[in-house]
Design a protein around this motif. Structure first.
Motif, PDB file in Angstrom:
ATOM      1  N   HIS A 157       0.818  -1.211   0.000  1.00  0.00           N
ATOM      2  CA  HIS A 157       0.000   0.000   0.000  1.00  0.00           C
ATOM      3  C   HIS A 157       0.856   1.268   0.000  1.00  0.00           C
ATOM      4  O   HIS A 157       0.467   2.280  -0.573  1.00  0.00           O
ATOM      5  CB  HIS A 157      -0.948   0.023   1.198  1.00  0.00           C
ATOM      6  CG  HIS A 157      -2.072  -0.943   1.064  1.00  0.00           C
ATOM      7  ND1 HIS A 157      -2.836  -1.319   2.129  1.00  0.00           N
ATOM      8  CD2 HIS A 157      -2.573  -1.608  -0.005  1.00  0.00           C
ATOM      9  CE1 HIS A 157      -3.759  -2.184   1.730  1.00  0.00           C
ATOM     10  NE2 HIS A 157      -3.615  -2.364   0.436  1.00  0.00           N
ATOM     11  N   HIS A 196      -8.276   6.105   1.688  1.00  0.00           N
ATOM     12  CA  HIS A 196      -7.917   4.701   1.469  1.00  0.00           C
ATOM     13  C   HIS A 196      -6.754   4.276   2.375  1.00  0.00           C
ATOM     14  O   HIS A 196      -6.819   3.242   3.033  1.00  0.00           O
ATOM     15  CB  HIS A 196      -7.549   4.461   0.010  1.00  0.00           C
ATOM     16  CG  HIS A 196      -6.889   3.146  -0.233  1.00  0.00           C
ATOM     17  ND1 HIS A 196      -7.586   1.955  -0.161  1.00  0.00           N
ATOM     18  CD2 HIS A 196      -5.601   2.828  -0.504  1.00  0.00           C
ATOM     19  CE1 HIS A 196      -6.747   0.957  -0.389  1.00  0.00           C
ATOM     20  NE2 HIS A 196      -5.539   1.461  -0.601  1.00  0.00           N
ATOM     21  N   GLY A 208      -7.602   3.628   5.896  1.00  0.00           N
ATOM     22  CA  GLY A 208      -8.576   2.566   6.149  1.00  0.00           C
ATOM     23  C   GLY A 208      -9.989   3.082   6.307  1.00  0.00           C
ATOM     24  O   GLY A 208     -10.831   2.436   6.923  1.00  0.00           O
ATOM     25  N   GLY A 209     -10.251   4.254   5.739  1.00  0.00           N
ATOM     26  CA  GLY A 209     -11.609   4.798   5.769  1.00  0.00           C
ATOM     27  C   GLY A 209     -11.956   5.537   7.045  1.00  0.00           C
ATOM     28  O   GLY A 209     -13.134   5.754   7.325  1.00  0.00           O
ATOM     29  N   ARG A 267     -16.264   3.068  -4.949  1.00  0.00           N
ATOM     30  CA  ARG A 267     -15.524   2.334  -3.915  1.00  0.00           C
ATOM     31  C   ARG A 267     -16.442   1.830  -2.816  1.00  0.00           C
ATOM     32  O   ARG A 267     -16.187   0.796  -2.219  1.00  0.00           O
ATOM     33  CB  ARG A 267     -14.423   3.205  -3.319  1.00  0.00           C
ATOM     34  CG  ARG A 267     -13.178   3.172  -4.152  1.00  0.00           C
ATOM     35  CD  ARG A 267     -11.954   3.619  -3.414  1.00  0.00           C
ATOM     36  NE  ARG A 267     -12.067   4.961  -2.879  1.00  0.00           N
ATOM     37  CZ  ARG A 267     -11.453   5.372  -1.790  1.00  0.00           C
ATOM     38  NH1 ARG A 267     -10.683   4.568  -1.106  1.00  0.00           N
ATOM     39  NH2 ARG A 267     -11.598   6.616  -1.372  1.00  0.00           N
ATOM     40  N   TRP A 278     -15.480  -1.732  -2.910  1.00  0.00           N
ATOM     41  CA  TRP A 278     -14.484  -1.945  -1.858  1.00  0.00           C
ATOM     42  C   TRP A 278     -14.811  -1.060  -0.656  1.00  0.00           C
ATOM     43  O   TRP A 278     -14.095  -0.105  -0.353  1.00  0.00           O
ATOM     44  CB  TRP A 278     -13.122  -1.611  -2.421  1.00  0.00           C
ATOM     45  CG  TRP A 278     -11.945  -2.116  -1.668  1.00  0.00           C
ATOM     46  CD1 TRP A 278     -11.927  -2.951  -0.597  1.00  0.00           C
ATOM     47  CD2 TRP A 278     -10.585  -1.802  -1.941  1.00  0.00           C
ATOM     48  NE1 TRP A 278     -10.651  -3.175  -0.186  1.00  0.00           N
ATOM     49  CE2 TRP A 278      -9.802  -2.486  -1.004  1.00  0.00           C
ATOM     50  CE3 TRP A 278      -9.959  -1.016  -2.896  1.00  0.00           C
ATOM     51  CZ2 TRP A 278      -8.423  -2.402  -0.986  1.00  0.00           C
ATOM     52  CZ3 TRP A 278      -8.592  -0.939  -2.873  1.00  0.00           C
ATOM     53  CH2 TRP A 278      -7.827  -1.620  -1.934  1.00  0.00           C
ATOM     54  N   GLN A 327     -14.498  -1.328   2.471  1.00  0.00           N
ATOM     55  CA  GLN A 327     -13.511  -1.237   3.548  1.00  0.00           C
ATOM     56  C   GLN A 327     -12.494  -0.130   3.256  1.00  0.00           C
ATOM     57  O   GLN A 327     -11.985   0.506   4.168  1.00  0.00           O
ATOM     58  CB  GLN A 327     -12.808  -2.578   3.730  1.00  0.00           C
ATOM     59  CG  GLN A 327     -11.983  -2.649   4.994  1.00  0.00           C
ATOM     60  CD  GLN A 327     -11.504  -4.050   5.281  1.00  0.00           C
ATOM     61  OE1 GLN A 327     -11.590  -4.929   4.436  1.00  0.00           O
ATOM     62  NE2 GLN A 327     -10.999  -4.253   6.480  1.00  0.00           N
ATOM     63  N   SER A 328     -12.242   0.109   1.982  1.00  0.00           N
ATOM     64  CA  SER A 328     -11.290   1.139   1.584  1.00  0.00           C
ATOM     65  C   SER A 328     -11.788   2.542   1.900  1.00  0.00           C
ATOM     66  O   SER A 328     -10.994   3.444   2.148  1.00  0.00           O
ATOM     67  CB  SER A 328     -11.017   1.023   0.080  1.00  0.00           C
ATOM     68  OG  SER A 328     -10.387   2.158  -0.417  1.00  0.00           O
ATOM     69  N   ILE A 329     -13.099   2.731   1.886  1.00  0.00           N
ATOM     70  CA  ILE A 329     -13.630   4.084   2.059  1.00  0.00           C
ATOM     71  C   ILE A 329     -14.389   4.275   3.368  1.00  0.00           C
ATOM     72  O   ILE A 329     -14.404   5.373   3.914  1.00  0.00           O
ATOM     73  CB  ILE A 329     -14.517   4.461   0.855  1.00  0.00           C
ATOM     74  CG1 ILE A 329     -14.691   5.958   0.799  1.00  0.00           C
ATOM     75  CG2 ILE A 329     -15.837   3.759   0.875  1.00  0.00           C
ATOM     76  CD1 ILE A 329     -14.962   6.477  -0.563  1.00  0.00           C
TER      77      ILE A 329
END
Length: 172
Positions: free
Chosen positions: A12, A57, A60-61, A99, A103, A105-107
């Motif tokens: 990351h 991101h 971890g949001g 997102r 995804w 979890q990313s946001i």
């Protein structure tokens, strides 16, 4: 990251470095080549909000990082161009919708999220845009008023200087 006595750079970090470089490259290039172009301002706005997305991101949001979006919109309002705010807001809404669905979890930092979370966030962005657009328009009106007063003052000053020159020549 560390695992016992061994350490390595997490994927990351490298992806954030690569994305950050890309997000920086195009606005700098456009500022260098076409500094006064509307396209340059829109690319800067898009890049600024994509940096917000990257920050969200990487964190971890975390909710605190979402505030970067609102600060970025406030800074972009200094352009006094409401179209810039719309570009930035559309990018933010699209990022949250895509997102949030693909995804979350990313946001949002959770494994599943209701699509209404993205709508809620877009609503807050629209609310800020509403007030920033009002402020932009008010500032433009004030700038026009000040510039008109300055032009009138300069015109009166030139007229006064002309009269002084005429009277001086007349006295001579």
């Amino acid at each position: 990251g560390w695992s016992g006595t061994h350490s390595k750079v997490h994927l990351h970090v490298w992806s954030a470095f690569g994305l950050g470089t890309l997000l920086t490259f195009f606005p700098i290039l456009l500022c260098w080549r076409w500094p006064n172009s509307a396209v340059t301002r829109h690319v800067i706005a898009g890049s600024q909000l994509l940096f917000s997305a990257l920050l969200i991101h990487v964190s971890g949001g975390r909710i605190e990082t979402h505030f970067h979006i609102f600060a970025s919109l406030a800074f972009l309002a200094f352009y006094l161009d409401w179209k810039i705010l719309i570009t930035a807001s559309v990018i933010t809404a699209a990022d949250h919708l895509i997102r949030g669905y693909v995804w979350p979890q990313s946001i949002y930092g959770v494994l599943t999220a209701s699509p209404w979370r993205s709508v809620e966030h877009a609503g807050w962005v629209i609310l800020e845009d509403f007030f920033l657009i009002i402020a932009c328009n008010a500032n433009i009106k004030n700038l026009l008023l000040v510039s008109k007063r300055e032009a009138d003052l300069e015109e009166k000053n030139l007229d006064f200087e002309s009269q002084v020159s005429f009277k001086t020549a007349e006295l001579a």
